[in-house]
Design an enzyme around this catalytic site. Structure first.
Site, PDB file in Angstrom:
ATOM      1  N   HIS A 156       0.800  -1.226   0.000  1.00 39.55           N
ATOM      2  CA  HIS A 156       0.000   0.000   0.000  1.00 39.55           C
ATOM      3  C   HIS A 156       0.827   1.268   0.000  1.00 39.55           C
ATOM      4  O   HIS A 156       0.377   2.303  -0.496  1.00 39.55           O
ATOM      5  CB  HIS A 156      -1.022  -0.032   1.139  1.00 39.55           C
ATOM      6  CG  HIS A 156      -2.232  -0.795   0.741  1.00 39.55           C
ATOM      7  ND1 HIS A 156      -2.435  -2.096   1.115  1.00 39.55           N
ATOM      8  CD2 HIS A 156      -3.254  -0.470  -0.078  1.00 39.55           C
ATOM      9  CE1 HIS A 156      -3.563  -2.522   0.562  1.00 39.55           C
ATOM     10  NE2 HIS A 156      -4.074  -1.559  -0.161  1.00 39.55           N
ATOM     11  N   CYS A 172      -9.875  -2.894 -11.079  1.00 37.40           N
ATOM     12  CA  CYS A 172      -9.344  -1.675 -10.461  1.00 37.40           C
ATOM     13  C   CYS A 172      -8.015  -1.920  -9.753  1.00 37.40           C
ATOM     14  O   CYS A 172      -7.540  -1.075  -9.010  1.00 37.40           O
ATOM     15  CB  CYS A 172     -10.355  -1.058  -9.501  1.00 37.40           C
ATOM     16  SG  CYS A 172     -10.781  -2.128  -8.125  1.00 37.40           S
TER      17      CYS A 172
HETATM   18  C1  PEP Z   1      -6.898  -4.663  -5.096  1.00 35.78           C
HETATM   19  O1  PEP Z   1      -6.757  -5.449  -4.165  1.00 35.78           O
HETATM   20  O2  PEP Z   1      -6.604  -4.943  -6.267  1.00 35.78           O
HETATM   21  C2  PEP Z   1      -7.436  -3.319  -4.851  1.00 35.78           C
HETATM   22  C3  PEP Z   1      -7.716  -2.519  -5.854  1.00 35.78           C
HETATM   23  O3  PEP Z   1      -7.578  -2.904  -3.559  1.00 35.78           O
HETATM   24  P1  PEP Z   1      -6.349  -2.513  -2.617  1.00 35.78           P
HETATM   25  O4  PEP Z   1      -5.122  -2.429  -3.477  1.00 35.78           O
HETATM   26  O5  PEP Z   1      -6.679  -1.210  -1.996  1.00 35.78           O
HETATM   27  O6  PEP Z   1      -6.303  -3.629  -1.659  1.00 35.78           O
END
Ligand code: PEP
Ligand code: MG
Length: 757
Positions: A368, A683
């Site tokens: 993240h 996404c």
């Molecule tokens: C994912 O897991 O691909 C996503 C878009 O959510 P995050 O990266 O915030 O976990």
């Protein structure tokens, strides 16, 4: 000569203390110092060479010809003195003249002396001079004598710096010993180019006072600092288990081992016994360890050394009371931040306008912190080794994460090449910007939807800059990550309303909070901090359904913010269809509650789920009839499909997004979604890469939500595409996957004239 290193050093230090405290000019002090050392060590010669204008100059001597003072000069690497400074190493020789690096300087009259010992005078880990003793007997100096010399050299570095005897260009700006330009490779985590100056997230402490006034007091300071450091490490270990911290587990266990190592504490105490301050003692022990480790060529040990360096710096920061990170210390305008690793919240503490780039020693593509940096538009180079050794605070850096490089103290040639590449990129960027108002439509007239991922208030500006179709993923937890306390409903509502206002008619998909994993909030789930596997733990929707007070507040904030408009809500980490149903029911109850009070409701609420837990794919028949849209989170999906932690740098490149497993998995989802009339998109970070995005479109996925910087390149790719031909090609590949799927897709793209940026 006293028998222990501590005793011999203390004797000299006591006398040096008086000299240093006196009011004499610096040169007189140096003359006194060489006299004291020569006497205490029973040496016929003692000399001090200092680095001035890149050359080592004899500044003071007892025993050599006085006419040589300020006359004898040696380049770095020249003669014994130059070698000591260049290698930052000790030399201890019974016959100086027979050493291959010996350089005879007739003006000194040193031919009478056989034995020679020299130690570097170190400041900020670089040699700024050399302290040497010589004797006419051909004998090696004893270890205790060398130890004492090194301790004295440490004190001398303070005297020299305070007296301004050496070039500020050499030490003041933390110049490294070698000012040569270097290129260090790394892994591209967030694409971009930036030039700026090195700022360490955890600044190195420069020891200012070396000689102790009160040895007992210094000892107590070190005891207290050790206690505090151990407390911190224990806390970090507990937090890491819950995924709050950015540190790697292995690193923490090494930290712990060192923090409780009695040997380390004892050596520091011995250095204090020799008359040093707590800070100087820690640094002195560290210098000694560095020197030992340099002689051992073992990469594993080098890693551990690195951990010990971190810890020693932590101890120094505690002792000197300088605990803040660079974020709290007033950032320079063009900062390239250097850290071992960072948590997303730590990165968000930095002023986005001043932060030009980030260099991490660890890091991975979908951690993240990387996603946050991408959202901030800050290029990140990860897995860069040896940064502490090769980069000094304040160094000019040219960060080119596109090529996976950082240039340190660049030569003019490097700067020119960098500028030329940057200009080319700007030109390309301008070409992408020109695509802002053209639709992302393939050559055969197939319209793709390109949206942006966002999470910070300022991200919304990206909509206008890129001409994107909307926000396909608004990570609402970012607001929670940047807050010291739980954001109240009013604050949440204000943010959501601002985002909707800025987006205007373009849709925004708000994802309800995805907390947990590497996004744990210290103020929220502290008491549940004993998960072994937080990424697969009590996170996201699981946590939100159990703590429904949190989700109720968010639901009300979202519903009221979207009064009169369409609200798109998406739930993260849905693992079974009933979880979606419960979450939707919670929102509907809030809608009814708000409606019952006569307040204005959204014109429509559209509900969606994220597909990131593979198990959900087996319940699509239960889920699809109840949802309006489905968005695949390939970051989590990949980690769960491959059982490969997305934040683990060792696994960062092990599995390819273009693996048949991922593509086939996605292909199986497309048909049912289409049949149910559910809008399907991706996404995750995967959609922001041209070849990957092309593969997704080839699978029939027509909505991608990506990082804003990728809109231009992906639009260019889409517009150069024949989607019908691509779908046929991808179907063939999936039926009989080649070993190198990426190669096959790239070759096809090149042959078909697809613009892969
Ligand atoms: C994912 O897991 O691909 C996503 C878009 O959510 P995050 O990266 O915030 O976990
Ligand atoms: Mg996810």
């Amino acid at each position: 000569m006293p028998s222990s290193a501590a005793a011999s050093a203390r004797e000299i230090l006591t006398r040096l203390h008086d000299v240093m405290a006196g009011r004499n000019p610096a040169q007189a002090k140096l003359n006194a110092v060489v006299g004291i050392i020569a006497e205490a060590m029973d040496s016929e010669v003692c000399s001090i060479y200092l680095l001035r204008e890149g050359v080592l100059e004899l500044f003071a001597t007892r025993g050599l010809d006085q006419a040589a003072v300020h006359v004898t000069k040696l380049a770095l690497g020249e003669g014994l003195v130059g070698t000591i400074a260049e290698d930052v190493e000790v030399l201890n020789l019974d016959e100086a003249a027979s050493h291959p690096d010996f350089a005879y300087k007739p003006e000194t009259g040193e031919e009478r002396y056989h034995s020679f010992a020299g130690v570097p005078i170190i400041r900020r880990e670089r040699a700024v001079g050399v302290l040497a003793v010589q004797h006419s007997d051909p004998r090696k100096y004893q270890d205790v004598e060398i130890e004492a010399l090194q301790t004295v050299a440490m004190v001398l570095s303070e005297l020299i710096a305070n007296a301004g005897l050496i070039d500020t260009a050499t030490t003041g700006s933390d110049r490294p010993q070698s000012t040569a330009a270097v290129r260090i490779p790394g892994q591209k985590l967030v694409e971009g180019m930036a030039s700026g100056h090195a700022v360490f997230h955890q600044p190195r402490i420069v020891v200012e006072h070396t000689v102790a006034e009160d040895t007992d007091a210094e000892r107590h300071r070190v005891y207290a600092a050790f206690d505090k450091m151990r407390e911190q490490i224990d806390r970090m270990t507990r937090e890491a288990e819950f995924g709050v911290g950015g540190e790697h587990e292995e690193v923490l266990s090494t930290y712990k081992m060192f923090a409780y190592d009695e040997g380390w504490a004892r050596r520091i105490n011995e250095a204090i016994d020799s008359g040093l301050t707590a800070e100087a003692a820690i640094e002195r022990v560290q210098q000694r360890t560095r020197q030992r480790m340099r002689q051992i060529d073992d990469p594993l040990l080098a890693d551990r050394m690195h951990d010990l360096e971190d810890l020693a710096n932590r101890l120094l920061r505690i002792v000197s009371g300088q605990m803040g990170t660079a974020a709290q210390m007033g950032l320079r305008q063009d900062t390239i931040l250097i850290a071992r690793n960072l948590g997303p919240a730590e990165l968000l503490e930095y002023d986005k306008r001043r932060l030009k780039g980030v260099i991490l020693e660890e890091g991975s593509l979908t951690a993240h912190v990387t996603i946050v940096a991408r959202a901030m538009g800050v290029p990140v180079l990860g897995r860069v080794r040896d940064v502490r050794r090769l980069i000094a605070e304040g160094d000019l850096l040219l960060l080119d994460s596109v090529a996976g490089n950082v240039f340190v103290r660049p030569s003019s040639g490097m700067e020119e090449a960098f500028e030329a590449k940057l200009a080319l990129r700007q030109k390309r960027k301008a070409a992408f910007a020109a695509l802002r108002d053209v639709p992302p439509e393939t050559k055969d007239g197939h319209r793709v939807t390109l949206m942006v991922n966002a999470g910070l208030r300022d991200d919304v500006a990206a909509l206008d800059v890129t001409g994107a179709d909307g926000i396909g993923l608004f990570r609402t937890e970012f607001q929670f990550l940047v807050s010291a306390t739980l954001p109240q409903r009013e604050r949440q509502q204000r943010l959501y309303k601002d985002v909707l206002d800025a987006a205007g008619s373009r849709p925004v998909i708000f994802r309800t909070v995805d907390i947990g994993g590497d996004k744990a909030l210290p103020y929220l789930n502290k008491e549940d901090a004993d998960e072994e596997n937080p990424a697969m733990g009590w996170r996201a929707l699981r946590l939100a359904l159990d703590r429904d007070g949190l989700m109720k507040v968010q639901a009300r904030a979202l519903i009221e913010a979207a009064a009169g408009r369409t609200l798109n809500v998406m739930f993260p980490m849905v693992s079974e269809a009933w979880e979606f149903a419960e979450a939707k029911a919670l929102f509907e109850a809030q809608r009814a509650w708000i409606g019952a009070r006569g307040r204005r409701l959204p014109a429509e609420i559209r509900y969606g789920a994220m597909l990131e837990v593979p198990a959900l794919a087996e319940q699509l028949d239960l889920l699809l009839p109840n949802i309006d849209f489905l968005s695949v989170g390939t970051n989590d999906l990949t980690q769960f499909l491959f059982a490969a932690d997305r934040a683990n740098p060792r696994l960062a490149e092990r599995y390819d997004w273009l693996s048949p497993s991922i593509l086939r998995f996605l292909a199986r989802v497309v048909g049912p979604c289409r049949a149910a009339g559910v809008d399907l998109g991706v996404c995750g970070e995967m959609g922001g890469r041209p070849v990957e995005a092309m593969a997704l479109i080839g699978l029939g996925i027509d909505r991608l939500s990506i990082t804003p910087a990728a809109i231009g390149p992906i639009k260019a790719m889409v517009r150069s595409l024949d989607s019908a031909a691509l779908r046929d090609f991808v179907a063939g590949l999936l039926a009989r996957p080649p070993r190198d799927m990426r190669g096959a897709l790239t070759d096809w793209a090149v042959q078909s004239g697809v613009d892969l940026a």
